[in-house]
Design an enzyme around this catalytic site. Structure first.
Site, short mmCIF file in Angstrom:
data_model
loop_
_atom_site.label_atom_id
_atom_site.label_comp_id
_atom_site.label_asym_id
_atom_site.label_seq_id
_atom_site.Cartn_x
_atom_site.Cartn_y
_atom_site.Cartn_z
N CYS A 82 -37.75 -71.53 -49.80
CA CYS A 82 -36.37 -71.94 -50.08
C CYS A 82 -35.61 -72.06 -48.76
O CYS A 82 -35.61 -71.14 -47.96
CB CYS A 82 -35.68 -70.90 -50.99
N CYS B 280 -32.73 -69.20 -48.54
CA CYS B 280 -32.97 -67.76 -48.55
C CYS B 280 -32.88 -67.18 -47.13
O CYS B 280 -33.18 -67.86 -46.14
CB CYS B 280 -34.35 -67.45 -49.15
N HIS C 182 -31.75 -65.30 -54.43
CA HIS C 182 -32.12 -66.68 -54.79
C HIS C 182 -31.77 -67.03 -56.24
O HIS C 182 -31.40 -68.16 -56.53
CB HIS C 182 -33.63 -66.84 -54.57
N ASN D 108 -22.46 -78.36 -56.74
CA ASN D 108 -23.23 -79.03 -57.76
C ASN D 108 -24.20 -78.00 -58.30
O ASN D 108 -24.98 -77.43 -57.54
CB ASN D 108 -24.03 -80.20 -57.18
N SER E 274 -32.13 -79.19 -57.65
CA SER E 274 -33.36 -78.54 -58.09
C SER E 274 -33.48 -77.12 -57.55
O SER E 274 -34.18 -76.29 -58.12
CB SER E 274 -34.58 -79.36 -57.65
N HIS F 268 -30.82 -71.64 -55.72
CA HIS F 268 -30.14 -70.71 -54.82
C HIS F 268 -28.64 -71.02 -54.81
O HIS F 268 -28.24 -72.15 -54.53
CB HIS F 268 -30.71 -70.79 -53.41
N HIS G 30 -25.12 -71.92 -54.03
CA HIS G 30 -24.46 -72.41 -52.81
C HIS G 30 -23.51 -73.54 -53.15
O HIS G 30 -23.60 -74.15 -54.21
CB HIS G 30 -25.50 -72.91 -51.80
N GLN H 285 -21.12 -76.85 -51.03
CA GLN H 285 -21.12 -77.69 -49.83
C GLN H 285 -19.69 -78.00 -49.40
O GLN H 285 -18.77 -77.95 -50.21
CB GLN H 285 -21.85 -79.00 -50.12
ZN LIG Z 1 -33.31 -69.12 -51.98
#
Ligand SMILES: [Zn+2]
Ligand SMILES: [Zn+2]
Length: 331
Positions: free
Chosen positions: A29, A32, A92, A132, A140, A143, A145, A147
């Site tokens: 990832c 991570c 994650h 998103n 996909s 994790h 997050h 932007q």
């Molecule tokens: Zn991750």
């Protein structure tokens, strides 16, 4: 509104629920802690939030400046700026809905810092922060997050909101969003939850079935303008909304979540009222709202559901995350 259409036969696309639980750490990832990203840079071994420059930025200081002159009536200008990624948590598999209140408040604090830092750059006219979430909106990697696009232009919806807010202020002496809040409060049926200084509601004009706005009650042009108290309250209402989303169908609920904030181009934005908008693409657990003839072809949203009903569903969804039920306490 065309709520009578919502049970029409459906033989088209559906969205599968993700199977199983993702682990806390995934070796490949790019978000991570400690992992190497596509650029070869290594993530810090971070413990809470983590901000880094996007390796494949949509807006970058290295964007081409010498653009070919377009023909005739067409105009162009270089799109410059910065793109960043904000990880919400080192874990994650956690989503925004599973973070504790302190962690959500820490995220809001990061948004404040980013808006101030990036907005202070002379070339940056607007800071767009958005998440998103979910494969239904093309993400996909689970994790958690968001932007940030800090650009030398103002995004279209913000430009429109700023313009009409300013006009409303000039014409009436009132803040447009305050008039919206007053109308929502007077009706009451679409309010999801609130505390002393923040509120969440499905707007009367909702385009998506579960569209929700979260806003401070006092007019603040940006997240950075929230007081400490308002930041805590805003985080609280935001968290309660995303928990309700996940609880609705007991699955991670996909959405596009932009922060709508005043531009940072030095203009007069006293009439601009900061808010977060949730645009969830699902109408039912496995059913996408497709943008088609009316929306893409005609430019108007056709809503197949009634916002009052959807608000009622969200109010009934509960504020303890379904994964934490049975743990005793707030989780
Ligand atoms: Zn991750
Ligand atoms: Zn907005």
């Amino acid at each position: 509104m065309a709520a009578h259409r919502q049970n029409r036969p459906w033989g088209g696309g559906t969205v599968e629920r993700a199977k199983g639980e993702a682990p806390d750490y995934v070796a490949d990832c790019y978000l991570c802690p400690g992992n190497v990203r596509v650029s070869g840079r290594r993530n810090a071994d971070y413990a809470s939030t983590y901000v880094f420059d996007n390796d494949m930025p949509c807006a970058s200081p290295e964007a081409p400046r010498d653009l070919a002159k377009p023909p005739g009536i067409y105009r162009n200008q270089p799109a410059e700026g910065l793109a960043r990624v904000v990880c919400y948590s080192p874990r994650h598999s956690l989503t925004l809905a599973e973070l504790g209140l302190d962690e959500v408040e820490e995220l809001v604090r990061v948004w404040q810092g980013q808006y101030e830092e990036l907005g202070a750059r002379p070339e940056v006219k607007h800071v767009l922060i958005f998440e998103n979430k979910g494969e239904a909106v093309g993400v996909s990697n689970p994790h958690p997050h968001c932007q940030i696009y800090a650009t030398n232009f103002v995004f279209k919806y913000i430009e429109t909101e700023a313009r009409v807010s300013q006009r409303h202020l000039q014409e009436t002496g009132r803040v447009l969003f305050q008039d919206i809040l007053a109308a929502e409060r007077e009706d009451g049926r679409r309010i999801i939850c609130e505390n002393d200084t923040a509120v969440a509601f499905v707007p009367y004009f909702a385009r998506y079935a579960y569209e929700v706005f979260v806003a401070p009650k006092r007019t603040r042009p940006s997240v950075a303008a929230l007081t400490e108290r308002e930041r805590r309250d805003f985080a609280d209402v935001l968290r309660r909304v995303v928990i309700r989303f996940d609880n609705l169908w007991r699955m991670p609920f996909p959405y596009v979540m932009p922060l709508h904030q005043a531009p940072t181009d030095g203009g007069d934005y006293r009439g601009f009222h900061f808010h977060v908008e949730f645009h969830p693409p699902l109408r039912r657990p496995n059913l996408l709202k497709y943008l088609a003839g009316p929306e893409i072809g005609g430019g108007n949203f056709l809503s197949d559901t009634s916002p009052e009903e959807k608000a009622q569903e969200l109010r009934a969804a509960g504020e303890v995350h379904y994964k934490h039920l049975g743990e005793g306490g707030e989780g």
